[in-house]
Scaffold this active site. Structure first.
Site, short mmCIF file in Angstrom:
data_model
loop_
_atom_site.label_atom_id
_atom_site.label_comp_id
_atom_site.label_asym_id
_atom_site.label_seq_id
_atom_site.Cartn_x
_atom_site.Cartn_y
_atom_site.Cartn_z
N GLY A 159 35.51 12.30 7.21
CA GLY A 159 35.35 12.92 5.91
C GLY A 159 35.50 12.04 4.69
CD GLU A 195 35.89 13.64 15.05
OE1 GLU A 195 35.87 13.35 16.25
OE2 GLU A 195 35.78 14.80 14.63
N PRO A 196 35.48 8.93 11.53
CG PRO A 196 35.94 6.78 10.75
CD PRO A 196 36.37 7.79 11.76
NE ARG A 214 29.42 11.33 3.54
CZ ARG A 214 28.41 12.19 3.41
NH1 ARG A 214 27.30 11.81 2.82
NH2 ARG A 214 28.51 13.43 3.83
NE ARG A 254 23.62 12.89 2.57
CZ ARG A 254 24.25 12.77 1.41
NH1 ARG A 254 23.79 11.95 0.49
NH2 ARG A 254 25.33 13.46 1.16
CE1 TYR A 314 23.83 19.08 3.21
CE2 TYR A 314 22.96 16.83 3.24
CZ TYR A 314 23.40 17.97 3.91
OH TYR A 314 23.40 17.98 5.28
CB CYS A 346 2.40 18.67 0.59
SG CYS A 346 0.87 17.84 0.39
CD GLU A 347 9.02 21.23 0.21
OE1 GLU A 347 8.21 21.30 1.17
OE2 GLU A 347 10.09 21.83 0.18
N1 LLP Z 1 33.84 14.99 12.76
C1 LLP Z 1 33.24 16.18 12.69
C2 LLP Z 1 33.68 17.24 13.58
C3 LLP Z 1 32.21 16.38 11.79
O1 LLP Z 1 31.63 17.58 11.72
C4 LLP Z 1 31.79 15.32 10.95
C5 LLP Z 1 30.69 15.50 10.02
C6 LLP Z 1 32.44 14.08 11.06
C7 LLP Z 1 33.47 13.95 11.98
C8 LLP Z 1 32.06 12.89 10.24
O2 LLP Z 1 32.25 13.12 8.89
P1 LLP Z 1 32.03 11.92 7.83
O3 LLP Z 1 33.11 10.90 8.05
O4 LLP Z 1 30.70 11.38 8.07
O5 LLP Z 1 32.17 12.59 6.52
N2 LLP Z 1 24.62 15.93 6.63
C9 LLP Z 1 25.69 15.94 5.66
C10 LLP Z 1 27.00 15.61 6.27
C11 LLP Z 1 27.37 16.53 7.40
C12 LLP Z 1 28.66 16.16 8.02
C13 LLP Z 1 28.81 16.86 9.30
N3 LLP Z 1 30.02 16.57 9.98
C14 LLP Z 1 25.35 14.97 4.53
O6 LLP Z 1 24.29 14.36 4.57
O7 LLP Z 1 26.12 14.82 3.59
#
Ligand code: LLP
Length: 468
Positions: free
Chosen positions: A278, A320-321, A323, A360, A364, A391-392
């Site tokens: 996150g 579990e990062p 992004r 994205r 979002y 086409c959008e």
């Molecule tokens: N663990 C779980 C259970 C998750 O659902 C996620 C992300 C992560 C770890 C990794 O999170 P991060 O460190 O990447 O923030 N498509 C969206 C983001 C969706 C995230 C889904 N879950 C976007 O483009 O912003």
């Protein structure tokens, strides 16, 4: 008019370069805009990983995802080092492969000592194909199919059970299979913690499709403690993505320690806690996420304090990062084509990709920054809207981008596209997915080849009766 920096420095594409130190070693990648190896070379071109971006486009075509190995590896190392430094117990960082699942990225994460979080049979297959040890693969998902669960059990990975339906199905499958050793699981719980991020990427609040309701812990722990066929290693929770606040993750750690304490009352000895991912990254100059170390440290402290206070053994601490490991490591290079000037309203500049390679902005309303890779120090005199080729009308990559005067043939580079770009790419309008290269020490290697028109029709079937 040439716009100026508050300190009087002329604005140019160079403003997005990482702050420099000898090897950019101590910079937290998630706090930079461009990858750590980004620099401007003698031709005034953007260079990443020692490769001139314009040359990469000549060689591999556009759009092109350019992944900087050093930035990815630095982020992996910073997570690992921070846990080693601040946590007295065992820890394991997992790469959330939903951010970008492909064999090369999984192989690098694995080589750097990380495990992998997967959320589908396809991601599991990719991680296994990259040679990742199943002991270090954790399988998530709120609706895993029977086939996926069977695949997971056969592969020997750890299953993060999301709900009652899955838990019962798993017990059934395991009982039928009557294997020697119990199936290793973790339980995903909804922590009920609010954080400030886009509504679609918040997962920790109680009204979420993910995880067991924490109000059912008594029933859950009772049920799990009675099943000899499953071995519950630990508990998992994730509160959302692109988060800059640190408090919600500390609250999460505290709540999880309470759950662990409670589980002990049911004879469940919880050995692992997974606090999810996150941590946010910088997409624009006003974004100010904490560094990787600043994110890790307080989580470790909260868990250690709670363990001492409650006389609980220190759990193995997992995170579990996604992004923050890969987001900043990649940029997307496009070729500029047509433009449309609507006097006193707006200038549209179109590139050869768009919402199919980066969904994205349209999904979002995410904001990106871009540079013109072939004229890095040109003054930013224009404000234009970077449009995709779909086409959008909503297919806009960047609204009101500050750029130098742009011409067709320029190479426009959108910054910080490593996470949730390729993995969310589509073939909308039957655009082939772009290629991706990895760059390091002046060398570029293909990691995903560009799709061809043949690839696009590969799955098409024409029933006999439709053939003329
Ligand atoms: N663990 C779980 C259970 C998750 O659902 C996620 C992300 C992560 C770890 C990794 O999170 P991060 O460190 O990447 O923030 N498509 C969206 C983001 C969706 C995230 C889904 N879950 C976007 O483009 O912003």
């Amino acid at each position: 008019m040439v716009s100026t920096h508050p300190a009087g420095v002329q604005h140019s594409g160079s403003q997005y370069l990482p702050q420099t130190n000898p090897q950019n070693i101590s910079l937290s990648p998630n706090q930079q805009l461009l990858p750590l190896t980004a620099r401007v070379n003698n031709h005034d071109h953007l260079e990443i990983g020692g490769c001139d971006v314009t040359t990469l486009v000549e060689q591999f075509g556009s759009p092109l995802y350019i992944l900087d190995e050093q930035t990815l590896r630095t982020a992996c190392r910073q997570y690992q080092d921070s846990f080693k430094r601040y946590y007295k117990g065992e820890s394991q960082v997992l790469y959330a492969s939903k951010a970008w699942s492909c064999i090369s990225v999984c192989a690098i994460a694995h080589d750097a000592g990380l495990g992998i979080d997967v959320v589908s049979g396809g991601e599991l297959y990719t991680a296994l194909s990259a040679g990742v040890n199943p002991d270090k693969i954790y399988f998530h998902g709120n609706n895993k199919s029977h086939q996926e669960l069977t695949f997971a059990i056969e592969s020997g990975c750890i299953i993060v059970v999301d709900n009652w339906y899955e838990l019962r199905t798993l017990v059934e499958i395991a009982t039928e299979a009557a294997g020697e050793s119990p199936i290793r699981i973790m339980l995903r719980l909804t922590p009920g913690i609010e954080c400030h991020t886009h509504e679609y990427i918040r997962t920790g609040h109680l009204d979420s499709k993910f995880g067991f309701d924490p109000n059912q812990l008594d029933d859950l722990f009772t049920f799990v403690s009675q099943q000899s066929i499953i071995n519950c290693l630990g508990l998992h929770a994730h509160i959302g993505s692109q988060i800059f606040e640190r408090q919600p993750h500390q609250d999460l750690a505290a709540v999880m320690m309470q759950w662990m304490n409670k589980a002990a009352g049911y004879g469940l000895s919880i050995k692992e806690l997974n606090v999810g991912g996150g941590l946010g990254i910088k997409y624009t100059e006003s974004d100010d996420p904490p560094s990787i170390e600043e994110w890790v440290k307080p989580i470790c402290e909260v868990i250690q304090q709670a363990s001492e206070a409650n006389n609980l053994p220190l759990p193995k601490l997992l995170s579990e990062p996604g992004r923050s490991l890969i987001g900043t490591a990649c940029v997307t290079a496009y070729s500029v084509g047509s433009s449309k000037v609507i006097p006193e309203i707006r200038t549209y500049v179109a590139v050869d990709g768009g919402m199919s390679d980066n969904p994205r902005p349209i999904t979002y309303q995410s904001v990106y920054r871009a540079v013109v890779a072939n004229r890095m120090s040109a003054p930013l005199t224009e404000s234009v809207t970077i449009a995709g080729k779909h086409c959008e009308s909503g297919d806009i990559l960047i609204k009101d981008a500050r750029v130098p005067k742009i011409e067709s043939g320029d190479i426009l580079v959108v910054i910080a596209t490593g996470a949730y770009n390729y993995s969310m790419a589509s073939n909308y309008n039957r655009l082939p997915r772009p290629a991706a290269v990895i760059v390091a020490n002046g060398e570029a290697n293909l990691i995903l080849r560009r799709e061809t028109y043949q690839d696009l029709i590969r799955q098409d079937c024409l029933p006999q009766r439709l053939k003329s």
